[in-house]
Scaffold this active site. Sequence first.
Site, mmCIF file in Angstrom:
data_model
loop_
_atom_site.group_PDB
_atom_site.id
_atom_site.type_symbol
_atom_site.label_atom_id
_atom_site.label_comp_id
_atom_site.label_asym_id
_atom_site.label_seq_id
_atom_site.Cartn_x
_atom_site.Cartn_y
_atom_site.Cartn_z
ATOM 1 N N ASP A 111 88.001 -16.609 -15.110
ATOM 2 C CA ASP A 111 89.146 -17.463 -14.782
ATOM 3 C C ASP A 111 89.253 -18.549 -15.843
ATOM 4 O O ASP A 111 88.241 -18.930 -16.455
ATOM 5 C CB ASP A 111 88.990 -18.109 -13.399
ATOM 6 C CG ASP A 111 90.338 -18.420 -12.767
ATOM 7 O OD1 ASP A 111 90.698 -17.772 -11.763
ATOM 8 O OD2 ASP A 111 91.068 -19.301 -13.297
ATOM 9 N N TYR A 137 108.873 -14.535 -12.006
ATOM 10 C CA TYR A 137 107.568 -14.014 -11.562
ATOM 11 C C TYR A 137 107.673 -12.539 -11.177
ATOM 12 O O TYR A 137 106.833 -11.713 -11.567
ATOM 13 C CB TYR A 137 107.093 -14.863 -10.370
ATOM 14 C CG TYR A 137 105.903 -14.330 -9.628
ATOM 15 C CD1 TYR A 137 104.610 -14.547 -10.083
ATOM 16 C CD2 TYR A 137 106.065 -13.614 -8.439
ATOM 17 C CE1 TYR A 137 103.513 -14.058 -9.386
ATOM 18 C CE2 TYR A 137 104.977 -13.127 -7.737
ATOM 19 C CZ TYR A 137 103.702 -13.351 -8.219
ATOM 20 O OH TYR A 137 102.626 -12.864 -7.520
ATOM 21 N N ARG A 162 107.953 -14.358 8.378
ATOM 22 C CA ARG A 162 108.077 -13.235 7.430
ATOM 23 C C ARG A 162 106.721 -12.574 7.178
ATOM 24 O O ARG A 162 106.611 -11.363 7.061
ATOM 25 C CB ARG A 162 108.684 -13.756 6.120
ATOM 26 C CG ARG A 162 108.603 -12.756 4.982
ATOM 27 C CD ARG A 162 109.195 -13.321 3.696
ATOM 28 N NE ARG A 162 108.874 -12.514 2.547
ATOM 29 C CZ ARG A 162 107.803 -12.678 1.765
ATOM 30 N NH1 ARG A 162 106.922 -13.653 2.027
ATOM 31 N NH2 ARG A 162 107.598 -11.894 0.739
ATOM 32 N N GLY A 222 94.651 -12.201 -12.394
ATOM 33 C CA GLY A 222 94.974 -13.438 -13.116
ATOM 34 C C GLY A 222 96.459 -13.614 -13.369
ATOM 35 O O GLY A 222 97.234 -12.660 -13.328
ATOM 36 N N HIS A 234 107.318 -9.212 -4.905
ATOM 37 C CA HIS A 234 108.460 -9.828 -5.606
ATOM 38 C C HIS A 234 108.960 -8.986 -6.784
ATOM 39 O O HIS A 234 110.001 -9.286 -7.349
ATOM 40 C CB HIS A 234 108.107 -11.259 -6.005
ATOM 41 C CG HIS A 234 107.848 -12.105 -4.800
ATOM 42 N ND1 HIS A 234 108.857 -12.490 -3.943
ATOM 43 C CD2 HIS A 234 106.688 -12.575 -4.265
ATOM 44 C CE1 HIS A 234 108.337 -13.173 -2.933
ATOM 45 N NE2 HIS A 234 107.018 -13.246 -3.107
ATOM 46 N N SER A 246 100.728 -17.343 -9.863
ATOM 47 C CA SER A 246 100.961 -16.625 -8.608
ATOM 48 C C SER A 246 102.240 -17.082 -7.917
ATOM 49 O O SER A 246 102.555 -16.619 -6.823
ATOM 50 C CB SER A 246 99.767 -16.813 -7.669
ATOM 51 O OG SER A 246 99.661 -18.182 -7.328
HETATM 52 C C1 15L Z 1 103.221 -13.504 -4.031
HETATM 53 O O1 15L Z 1 103.306 -12.659 -4.919
HETATM 54 C C2 15L Z 1 102.588 -14.813 -4.276
HETATM 55 O O2 15L Z 1 101.605 -14.770 -5.263
HETATM 56 C C3 15L Z 1 102.017 -15.420 -3.011
HETATM 57 O O3 15L Z 1 101.757 -16.779 -3.255
HETATM 58 C C4 15L Z 1 102.909 -15.258 -1.778
HETATM 59 O O4 15L Z 1 103.939 -16.148 -1.826
HETATM 60 C C5 15L Z 1 103.402 -13.829 -1.644
HETATM 61 O O5 15L Z 1 103.855 -13.284 -2.848
HETATM 62 C C6 15L Z 1 104.494 -13.662 -0.580
HETATM 63 O O6 15L Z 1 105.568 -13.138 -0.875
HETATM 64 O O7 15L Z 1 104.240 -14.030 0.549
#
Ligand code: 15L
Length: 274
Positions: free
Chosen positions: A33, A138, A176, A73, A114, A76
């Site tokens: 990390d 992202y 959700r 890594g 996402h 996020s």
């Molecule tokens: C993700 O990809 C994120 O890294 C995490 O923090 C959450 O927000 C998650 O998705 C989500 O959609 O709940």
Amino acid sequence: MTQRILITGAAGGVGTLMRPRLAADDRILRLLDIAELPAAADGERVETIQASITDMDAMERACEGVDAVIHLGGHSLEQVWSKILDVNINGTYVVLEAARRQGVKRVVLASSNHAVGYIKEADGEAADYAFPRPDTNYGVSKAAMEALGSMYADRYGMDVICVRIGSCFAKPKDVRMLSTWLSPDDGARLFEACLATPKPGFRIVWGVSDNTRRWFSLDEARKLGYESKDDSEEFAAEVLARHGELDPGSYAARYLGGAWCGPDFNTAVKEAGR
Ligand code: 15L
């Protein structure tokens, strides 16, 4: 024989949850990390490296003698494009390329819901391998991660499994997440399946628990040997008491990526505010 697994982003949310769960007597976890990692506890079989996933020399050294990489890594959450490009997209390239140069045969990539956030709930169960519909910068980086993984599998014969993680937290934090939740124990079960399955080639699987409110296929994950043992429903009463039912017209109810698809996550606004 002792297996050595490199985990990038090991000090992050998912990394911290996986560290104790992926520990095994016949395994050394090499944790990497950019942030400082908690030192090894007594008897814990870990090696720690403080380095950036964008540093090719450091990543090549980190991949030496490694049997598989679990790449967690990167940022996020949503970020301005320059950071996403550098850390998430270029960083994933560096991880895969360093693994290839060191002869590491298997890489498990932490993709995300996402990457396909604009899939609509109304269209039914979200399929394995659904075409990218990223909801943010992202999300684009996760689609790029999957494309890079596909290229390293096809061109170089590596085994690359992309896990489209839903929401991996100790407990679902909102309504959700009663659909998207991946329990930490199920997360570890899924990563174990990704490490163990013979010759997977390139795969994209959903990383969610077998939640009562799940609307994601688990077919491909099950083919790897994943068996979910958790269901967010045990938290439903508590979560609903706190947040109430979702408004059916809300982004959280309509889209896979939830609020990330809505105006509050407007990436152009984020760019303007740099
Ligand atoms: C993700 O990809 C994120 O890294 C995490 O923090 C959450 O927000 C998650 O998705 C989500 O959609 O709940």
